[in-house]
Write a protein that holds these residues in place. Structure first.
Motif, PDB file in Angstrom:
ATOM      1  N   LEU A   1     -40.557 -20.092   0.122  1.00  0.00           N
ATOM      2  CA  LEU A   1     -39.460 -19.128   0.198  1.00  0.00           C
ATOM      3  C   LEU A   1     -39.516 -18.233  -1.027  1.00  0.00           C
ATOM      4  CD1 LEU A   1     -36.603 -21.612   1.214  1.00  0.00           C
ATOM      5  CD2 LEU A   1     -38.274 -20.497   2.675  1.00  0.00           C
ATOM      6  N   ASP A   2     -39.914 -16.977  -0.817  1.00  0.00           N
ATOM      7  CA  ASP A   2     -40.076 -16.044  -1.935  1.00  0.00           C
ATOM      8  C   ASP A   2     -38.756 -15.306  -2.193  1.00  0.00           C
ATOM      9  OD1 ASP A   2     -41.028 -14.407  -3.913  1.00  0.00           O
ATOM     10  OD2 ASP A   2     -42.054 -13.030  -2.560  1.00  0.00           O
ATOM     11  N   GLU A   3     -38.034 -15.752  -3.217  1.00  0.00           N
ATOM     12  CA  GLU A   3     -36.761 -15.131  -3.628  1.00  0.00           C
ATOM     13  C   GLU A   3     -35.849 -14.884  -2.424  1.00  0.00           C
ATOM     14  OE1 GLU A   3     -36.811 -12.241  -6.716  1.00  0.00           O
ATOM     15  OE2 GLU A   3     -38.768 -12.858  -7.451  1.00  0.00           O
ATOM     16  N   THR A   4     -35.624 -15.941  -1.692  1.00  0.00           N
ATOM     17  CA  THR A   4     -34.832 -15.839  -0.469  1.00  0.00           C
ATOM     18  C   THR A   4     -33.373 -15.504  -0.746  1.00  0.00           C
ATOM     19  OG1 THR A   4     -34.561 -16.936   1.679  1.00  0.00           O
ATOM     20  CG2 THR A   4     -34.093 -18.255  -0.277  1.00  0.00           C
ATOM     21  N   ASP A   5     -32.956 -15.625  -2.026  1.00  0.00           N
ATOM     22  CA  ASP A   5     -31.580 -15.270  -2.395  1.00  0.00           C
ATOM     23  C   ASP A   5     -31.434 -13.806  -2.777  1.00  0.00           C
ATOM     24  OD1 ASP A   5     -33.224 -15.821  -4.559  1.00  0.00           O
ATOM     25  OD2 ASP A   5     -31.592 -16.411  -5.869  1.00  0.00           O
ATOM     26  N   SER A   6     -32.543 -13.063  -2.788  1.00  0.00           N
ATOM     27  CA  SER A   6     -32.509 -11.668  -3.211  1.00  0.00           C
ATOM     28  C   SER A   6     -31.606 -10.828  -2.307  1.00  0.00           C
ATOM     29  CB  SER A   6     -33.928 -11.086  -3.200  1.00  0.00           C
ATOM     30  OG  SER A   6     -33.922  -9.738  -3.589  1.00  0.00           O
ATOM     31  N   GLY A   7     -30.639 -10.145  -2.905  1.00  0.00           N
ATOM     32  CA  GLY A   7     -29.775  -9.242  -2.161  1.00  0.00           C
ATOM     33  C   GLY A   7     -28.680  -9.907  -1.362  1.00  0.00           C
ATOM     34  N   LEU A   8     -28.468 -11.201  -1.538  1.00  0.00           N
ATOM     35  CA  LEU A   8     -27.454 -11.909  -0.768  1.00  0.00           C
ATOM     36  C   LEU A   8     -26.166 -12.068  -1.568  1.00  0.00           C
ATOM     37  CD1 LEU A   8     -29.463 -14.836   0.883  1.00  0.00           C
ATOM     38  CD2 LEU A   8     -29.097 -12.526   1.736  1.00  0.00           C
ATOM     39  N   ASP A   9     -25.035 -11.931  -0.877  1.00  0.00           N
ATOM     40  CA  ASP A   9     -23.774 -12.262  -1.527  1.00  0.00           C
ATOM     41  C   ASP A   9     -23.589 -13.777  -1.491  1.00  0.00           C
ATOM     42  OD1 ASP A   9     -22.750 -12.993   1.011  1.00  0.00           O
ATOM     43  OD2 ASP A   9     -21.894 -11.007   1.342  1.00  0.00           O
ATOM     44  N   ILE A  10     -22.514 -14.242  -2.104  1.00  0.00           N
ATOM     45  CA  ILE A  10     -22.307 -15.683  -2.257  1.00  0.00           C
ATOM     46  C   ILE A  10     -22.232 -16.396  -0.899  1.00  0.00           C
ATOM     47  CG2 ILE A  10     -20.739 -17.464  -3.091  1.00  0.00           C
ATOM     48  CD1 ILE A  10     -22.275 -16.052  -5.285  1.00  0.00           C
ATOM     49  N   ASP A  11     -21.491 -15.811   0.051  1.00  0.00           N
ATOM     50  CA  ASP A  11     -21.328 -16.442   1.356  1.00  0.00           C
ATOM     51  C   ASP A  11     -22.652 -16.503   2.122  1.00  0.00           C
ATOM     52  OD1 ASP A  11     -18.640 -16.901   0.970  1.00  0.00           O
ATOM     53  OD2 ASP A  11     -18.022 -15.015   1.898  1.00  0.00           O
ATOM     54  N   ALA A  12     -23.406 -15.388   2.089  1.00  0.00           N
ATOM     55  CA  ALA A  12     -24.697 -15.350   2.788  1.00  0.00           C
ATOM     56  C   ALA A  12     -25.674 -16.335   2.165  1.00  0.00           C
ATOM     57  CB  ALA A  12     -25.270 -13.938   2.761  1.00  0.00           C
ATOM     58  N   MET A  13     -25.666 -16.425   0.825  1.00  0.00           N
ATOM     59  CA  MET A  13     -26.565 -17.352   0.149  1.00  0.00           C
ATOM     60  C   MET A  13     -26.232 -18.796   0.523  1.00  0.00           C
ATOM     61  SD  MET A  13     -27.500 -17.653  -3.878  1.00  0.00           S
ATOM     62  CE  MET A  13     -25.817 -18.031  -4.339  1.00  0.00           C
ATOM     63  N   LYS A  14     -24.942 -19.090   0.643  1.00  0.00           N
ATOM     64  CA  LYS A  14     -24.544 -20.441   1.028  1.00  0.00           C
ATOM     65  C   LYS A  14     -25.003 -20.761   2.445  1.00  0.00           C
ATOM     66  CE  LYS A  14     -20.539 -23.514   1.310  1.00  0.00           C
ATOM     67  NZ  LYS A  14     -19.069 -23.629   1.196  1.00  0.00           N
ATOM     68  N   GLN A  15     -24.877 -19.789   3.368  1.00  0.00           N
ATOM     69  CA  GLN A  15     -25.312 -19.995   4.753  1.00  0.00           C
ATOM     70  C   GLN A  15     -26.820 -20.215   4.833  1.00  0.00           C
ATOM     71  OE1 GLN A  15     -23.455 -16.408   6.525  1.00  0.00           O
ATOM     72  NE2 GLN A  15     -22.431 -17.805   7.920  1.00  0.00           N
ATOM     73  N   VAL A  16     -27.569 -19.397   4.101  1.00  0.00           N
ATOM     74  CA  VAL A  16     -29.029 -19.532   4.112  1.00  0.00           C
ATOM     75  C   VAL A  16     -29.434 -20.872   3.508  1.00  0.00           C
ATOM     76  CG1 VAL A  16     -31.162 -18.633   3.113  1.00  0.00           C
ATOM     77  CG2 VAL A  16     -29.505 -17.065   4.122  1.00  0.00           C
ATOM     78  N   SER A  17     -28.767 -21.251   2.429  1.00  0.00           N
ATOM     79  CA  SER A  17     -29.074 -22.535   1.783  1.00  0.00           C
ATOM     80  C   SER A  17     -28.807 -23.703   2.714  1.00  0.00           C
ATOM     81  CB  SER A  17     -28.231 -22.692   0.513  1.00  0.00           C
ATOM     82  OG  SER A  17     -28.506 -21.669  -0.408  1.00  0.00           O
ATOM     83  N   GLU A  18     -27.714 -23.638   3.464  1.00  0.00           N
ATOM     84  CA  GLU A  18     -27.404 -24.693   4.429  1.00  0.00           C
ATOM     85  C   GLU A  18     -28.505 -24.790   5.484  1.00  0.00           C
ATOM     86  OE1 GLU A  18     -23.572 -23.568   5.833  1.00  0.00           O
ATOM     87  OE2 GLU A  18     -22.485 -24.494   4.158  1.00  0.00           O
ATOM     88  N   GLY A  19     -29.042 -23.629   5.884  1.00  0.00           N
ATOM     89  CA  GLY A  19     -30.132 -23.626   6.847  1.00  0.00           C
ATOM     90  C   GLY A  19     -31.389 -24.269   6.291  1.00  0.00           C
ATOM     91  N   VAL A  20     -31.699 -23.961   5.038  1.00  0.00           N
ATOM     92  CA  VAL A  20     -32.867 -24.568   4.390  1.00  0.00           C
ATOM     93  C   VAL A  20     -32.674 -26.076   4.267  1.00  0.00           C
ATOM     94  CG1 VAL A  20     -34.220 -24.691   2.259  1.00  0.00           C
ATOM     95  CG2 VAL A  20     -33.466 -22.471   3.132  1.00  0.00           C
ATOM     96  N   ASN A  21     -31.492 -26.488   3.832  1.00  0.00           N
ATOM     97  CA  ASN A  21     -31.232 -27.923   3.673  1.00  0.00           C
ATOM     98  C   ASN A  21     -31.333 -28.668   5.001  1.00  0.00           C
ATOM     99  OD1 ASN A  21     -30.838 -27.956   0.886  1.00  0.00           O
ATOM    100  ND2 ASN A  21     -28.695 -27.347   1.079  1.00  0.00           N
ATOM    101  N   ALA A  22     -30.950 -27.997   6.093  1.00  0.00           N
ATOM    102  CA  ALA A  22     -31.044 -28.619   7.419  1.00  0.00           C
ATOM    103  C   ALA A  22     -32.495 -28.878   7.817  1.00  0.00           C
ATOM    104  CB  ALA A  22     -30.366 -27.728   8.462  1.00  0.00           C
ATOM    105  N   LEU A  23     -33.417 -28.162   7.200  1.00  0.00           N
ATOM    106  CA  LEU A  23     -34.834 -28.300   7.533  1.00  0.00           C
ATOM    107  C   LEU A  23     -35.573 -29.256   6.597  1.00  0.00           C
ATOM    108  CD1 LEU A  23     -35.644 -24.557   8.346  1.00  0.00           C
ATOM    109  CD2 LEU A  23     -35.248 -26.413   9.955  1.00  0.00           C
TER     110      LEU A  23
END
Length: 251
Positions: free
Chosen positions: A171-193
């Motif tokens: 994951l290359d800087e997958t948090d780039s350009g994300l607000d706090i809520d979006a980053m949390k959603q993406v992180s939850e998706g990564v953790n699910a995998l």
């Protein structure tokens, strides 16, 4: 799963050395974070692992599941289970998300000598994965990333990972350009995998992402090589003190 030894890489266009002897070992089930100042070579490392054009590797090796992959094409590496999530996912107008996903899924099946999946069975698979990741079904009906927000683009890549089921996710800087809520959603998706059979490498500038995706090992890259490794506390130290202490110890 992944073993990188003394890896050097040159940006062909500028004849510029970027990686200068990277060493890294990643085991199945582990999550590794790679941090470092701008221009340290973090993204280049992700490109070399995935097989992106434009770089020359004069020295070193990348072994994935006991096979040297440096000479393989990107699609061959993908078929073996290597996945790169981009910092800036591209828009592909005119290509439906479902069509894109099914084409990629069946290309990997074909490369592995397996039977391709029917449209109806694939639709069921994608809907199940999207539901598990709390991803809106509307994303499936739109062209790939076209008109997507930053968070939607990153969630779409998480969906791609869930459908393609790679064993090595970079994951290359997958948090780039994300607000706090979006980053949390993406992180939850990564953790699910996260899985005992899957390794994940997270490249990031900021410790805040690692509050959500807790790494097993944190590495610091400086000037093209990994200069320090440690546990999650290392990321907290960098958040509090920056890279000054690490850089001063190198001088």
């Amino acid at each position: 799963m992944l073993k990188i030894e003394n890896l050097h890489a040159i940006l062909e266009e500028e004849d510029k050395p970027i990686l200068k002897g990277v060493n890294l070992k990643v085991k199945p089930g582990e999550v590794h974070a790679i941090m470092g100042p701008n221009g340290s070579g973090k993204s280049t490392l992700s490109y070399i692992i995935s097989g992106r054009d434009g770089y020359e590797v004069p020295e070193g090796s990348i072994t994935y599941n006991d096979e040297d992959i440096l000479e393989l094409e990107p699609e061959e590496r993908a078929a073996m289970g290597v996945f790169l999530a981009f910092q800036y996912p591209v828009e592909i107008p005119g290509v439906g998300n479902m069509t894109f996903l099914r084409t990629a899924f069946n290309a990997i099946k074909k490369a592995r000598g397996e039977e391709e999946i029917s449209a109806s069975d694939f639709l069921k698979l994608v809907r199940t994965k999207a539901k598990e990741l709390n991803i809106s079904p509307d994303l499936l009906k739109r062209p790939v990333n076209y008109g997507f927000s930053g968070g939607e683009k990153k969630r779409n890549e998480i969906l791609q990972m869930a459908v393609l089921e790679p064993s090595l996710c970079v994951l290359d800087e997958t948090d780039s350009g994300l607000d706090i809520d979006a980053m949390k959603q993406v992180s939850e998706g990564v953790n699910a995998l996260r899985s005992p059979d899957r390794a994940i490498i997270v490249i990031t500038h900021y410790q805040r992402l690692l509050n959500h995706i807790q790494p097993d090992i944190v590495h610091v890259m400086v000037d093209g090589s990994i200069v320090q490794s440690g546990g999650a506390q290392l990321a907290l130290d960098i958040e509090n003190n920056g890279y000054s202490n690490i850089l001063s110890n190198l001088n």
